[in-house]
Write an enzyme that holds these catalytic residues in place. Sequence first.
Site, PDB file in Angstrom:
ATOM      1  N   GLY A 161      -7.464   4.438   3.247  1.00 14.32           N
ATOM      2  CA  GLY A 161      -7.545   3.400   2.213  1.00 14.32           C
ATOM      3  C   GLY A 161      -8.753   3.528   1.303  1.00 14.32           C
ATOM      4  O   GLY A 161      -8.799   2.912   0.239  1.00 14.32           O
ATOM      5  N   ASN A 212      -3.155   9.816  -6.902  1.00 17.60           N
ATOM      6  CA  ASN A 212      -1.898  10.579  -6.896  1.00 17.60           C
ATOM      7  C   ASN A 212      -0.677   9.672  -6.726  1.00 17.60           C
ATOM      8  O   ASN A 212       0.438  10.175  -6.586  1.00 17.60           O
ATOM      9  CB  ASN A 212      -1.924  11.596  -5.751  1.00 17.60           C
ATOM     10  CG  ASN A 212      -2.987  12.669  -5.959  1.00 17.60           C
ATOM     11  OD1 ASN A 212      -2.984  13.354  -6.977  1.00 17.60           O
ATOM     12  ND2 ASN A 212      -3.916  12.799  -5.026  1.00 17.60           N
ATOM     13  N   ASP A 248       0.093   5.195   0.824  1.00 16.52           N
ATOM     14  CA  ASP A 248      -0.100   6.149   1.925  1.00 16.52           C
ATOM     15  C   ASP A 248      -0.165   5.402   3.253  1.00 16.52           C
ATOM     16  O   ASP A 248      -1.037   4.555   3.447  1.00 16.52           O
ATOM     17  CB  ASP A 248      -1.423   6.914   1.750  1.00 16.52           C
ATOM     18  CG  ASP A 248      -1.462   7.739   0.475  1.00 16.52           C
ATOM     19  OD1 ASP A 248      -0.596   8.589   0.302  1.00 16.52           O
ATOM     20  OD2 ASP A 248      -2.370   7.517  -0.348  1.00 16.52           O
ATOM     21  N   ASP A 274       0.883  -1.151   0.000  1.00 18.27           N
ATOM     22  CA  ASP A 274       0.000   0.000   0.000  1.00 18.27           C
ATOM     23  C   ASP A 274       0.939   1.223   0.000  1.00 18.27           C
ATOM     24  O   ASP A 274       2.116   1.089   0.352  1.00 18.27           O
ATOM     25  CB  ASP A 274      -0.847  -0.053   1.280  1.00 18.27           C
ATOM     26  CG  ASP A 274      -1.614   1.210   1.515  1.00 18.27           C
ATOM     27  OD1 ASP A 274      -2.366   1.604   0.630  1.00 18.27           O
ATOM     28  OD2 ASP A 274      -1.447   1.810   2.603  1.00 18.27           O
ATOM     29  N   ARG A 306     -11.206   8.544  -2.959  1.00 18.45           N
ATOM     30  CA  ARG A 306     -11.553   9.938  -2.655  1.00 18.45           C
ATOM     31  C   ARG A 306     -13.072  10.104  -2.532  1.00 18.45           C
ATOM     32  O   ARG A 306     -13.586  10.716  -1.576  1.00 18.45           O
ATOM     33  CB  ARG A 306     -11.003  10.847  -3.762  1.00 18.45           C
ATOM     34  CG  ARG A 306     -10.789  12.272  -3.335  1.00 18.45           C
ATOM     35  CD  ARG A 306     -10.186  13.071  -4.473  1.00 18.45           C
ATOM     36  NE  ARG A 306      -8.951  12.501  -4.982  1.00 18.45           N
ATOM     37  CZ  ARG A 306      -8.401  12.781  -6.154  1.00 18.45           C
ATOM     38  NH1 ARG A 306      -9.001  13.665  -6.950  1.00 18.45           N
ATOM     39  NH2 ARG A 306      -7.284  12.225  -6.547  1.00 18.45           N
ATOM     40  N   SER A 349      -4.935   5.570  -4.170  1.00 17.97           N
ATOM     41  CA  SER A 349      -4.723   6.971  -4.537  1.00 17.97           C
ATOM     42  C   SER A 349      -4.501   7.183  -6.028  1.00 17.97           C
ATOM     43  O   SER A 349      -3.715   6.497  -6.661  1.00 17.97           O
ATOM     44  CB  SER A 349      -3.516   7.517  -3.776  1.00 17.97           C
ATOM     45  OG  SER A 349      -3.262   8.836  -4.198  1.00 17.97           O
ATOM     46  N   ASP A 385      -1.873  -0.428   6.018  1.00 22.29           N
ATOM     47  CA  ASP A 385      -2.059   0.301   7.278  1.00 22.29           C
ATOM     48  C   ASP A 385      -3.531   0.580   7.563  1.00 22.29           C
ATOM     49  O   ASP A 385      -3.841   1.206   8.576  1.00 22.29           O
ATOM     50  CB  ASP A 385      -1.306   1.648   7.249  1.00 22.29           C
ATOM     51  CG  ASP A 385      -1.975   2.628   6.311  1.00 22.29           C
ATOM     52  OD1 ASP A 385      -2.343   2.224   5.184  1.00 22.29           O
ATOM     53  OD2 ASP A 385      -2.161   3.795   6.701  1.00 22.29           O
TER      54      ASP A 385
HETATM   55  P1  B16 Z   1      -6.379  10.280  -3.606  1.00 23.66           P
HETATM   56  P2  B16 Z   1      -3.533   4.088  -0.040  1.00 23.66           P
HETATM   57  C1  B16 Z   1      -5.404   5.996  -0.052  1.00 23.66           C
HETATM   58  O1  B16 Z   1      -4.111   5.550  -0.388  1.00 23.66           O
HETATM   59  C2  B16 Z   1      -5.376   6.757   1.254  1.00 23.66           C
HETATM   60  O2  B16 Z   1      -5.221   5.845   2.319  1.00 23.66           O
HETATM   61  C3  B16 Z   1      -6.678   7.471   1.482  1.00 23.66           C
HETATM   62  O3  B16 Z   1      -6.591   8.253   2.656  1.00 23.66           O
HETATM   63  C4  B16 Z   1      -7.025   8.342   0.269  1.00 23.66           C
HETATM   64  O4  B16 Z   1      -8.285   8.942   0.426  1.00 23.66           O
HETATM   65  C5  B16 Z   1      -7.040   7.458  -0.981  1.00 23.66           C
HETATM   66  O5  B16 Z   1      -5.762   6.861  -1.132  1.00 23.66           O
HETATM   67  C6  B16 Z   1      -7.375   8.221  -2.241  1.00 23.66           C
HETATM   68  O6  B16 Z   1      -6.332   9.117  -2.510  1.00 23.66           O
HETATM   69  O7  B16 Z   1      -7.366  11.286  -3.166  1.00 23.66           O
HETATM   70  O8  B16 Z   1      -4.959  10.753  -3.631  1.00 23.66           O
HETATM   71  O9  B16 Z   1      -6.777   9.627  -4.919  1.00 23.66           O
HETATM   72  O10 B16 Z   1      -3.421   4.049   1.442  1.00 23.66           O
HETATM   73  O11 B16 Z   1      -4.481   3.077  -0.632  1.00 23.66           O
HETATM   74  O12 B16 Z   1      -2.182   4.107  -0.717  1.00 23.66           O
HETATM   75 MG    MG Z   2      -2.759   3.189   3.337  1.00 32.03          MG
END
Ligand code: B16
Ligand code: MG
Length: 211
Positions: free
Chosen positions: A47, A120, A12, A10, A50, A118, A172
């Site tokens: 996780g 991003n 973030d 993962d 958005r 994400s 996480d």
């Molecule tokens: P974005 P992961 C997730 O990343 C984050 O845990 C979560 O807090 C966030 O809202 C989600 O990505 C979407 O991210 O807005 O940047 O597209 O933990 O799956 O790596």
């Molecule tokens: Mg995460």
Amino acid sequence: MSFPKGLIFDLDGVIVTTEHNHYVAWKRTADQLGVPFSEKENEQLKGLSRIDSLKKILELGNLPEMDETTFNKLLTEKNNFYKDSIQNLSRKDCLPGVIELLDSAKEKNIPMAIGSSSKNAPFIIDKLELKHFFEIIVDGTMVEQPKPHPEVFLNAAKFMNLKPEDCIVFEDAESGVKAAKSGGFLAIAVGNENIASLADKYISSLTEFNL
Ligand code: B16
Ligand code: MG
């Protein structure tokens, strides 16, 4: 038979500290909407995609569904604020043990992938200069069903030509551990004791994991 044959991370909260940046950005949105929101409530967002994160904030505040234009405007504002906050991200923002584990797996020719909700993710991996470690970065733009659905991890394993049971997923978040387990992966919870019982193993940071 050797195990693991592949590692899926993962992003973030496992590779990088950006989970806090997500929290600060969502807190701003929640404040605008008058929804009480602390790190405790934020746990439920980790996780999630958005869109699902904003839906969860509305649910937490018992707010009715809003029109699409306002909903999308809030999503864009949150993402712009979040993106601004991660412009200066660099290797030093990697969580403890990350670089050591990536180096060690690379040395042992164990393929690795990112499985992140994400959109991003590619931008972040670029900032951290980690791209060369991974066979594939499966991000939020590449799945139809976000975590807790296992699609993101199944896509990563498929790309590496590996079966889920031959891979370890590091997560996480509750949604991420659930995604990994329902996909048939061995799930290691990292740094979040609240989800330890859902996973196969808990470690407080990647420094505790030895190949
Ligand atoms: P974005 P992961 C997730 O990343 C984050 O845990 C979560 O807090 C966030 O809202 C989600 O990505 C979407 O991210 O807005 O940047 O597209 O933990 O799956 O790596
Ligand atoms: Mg995460």
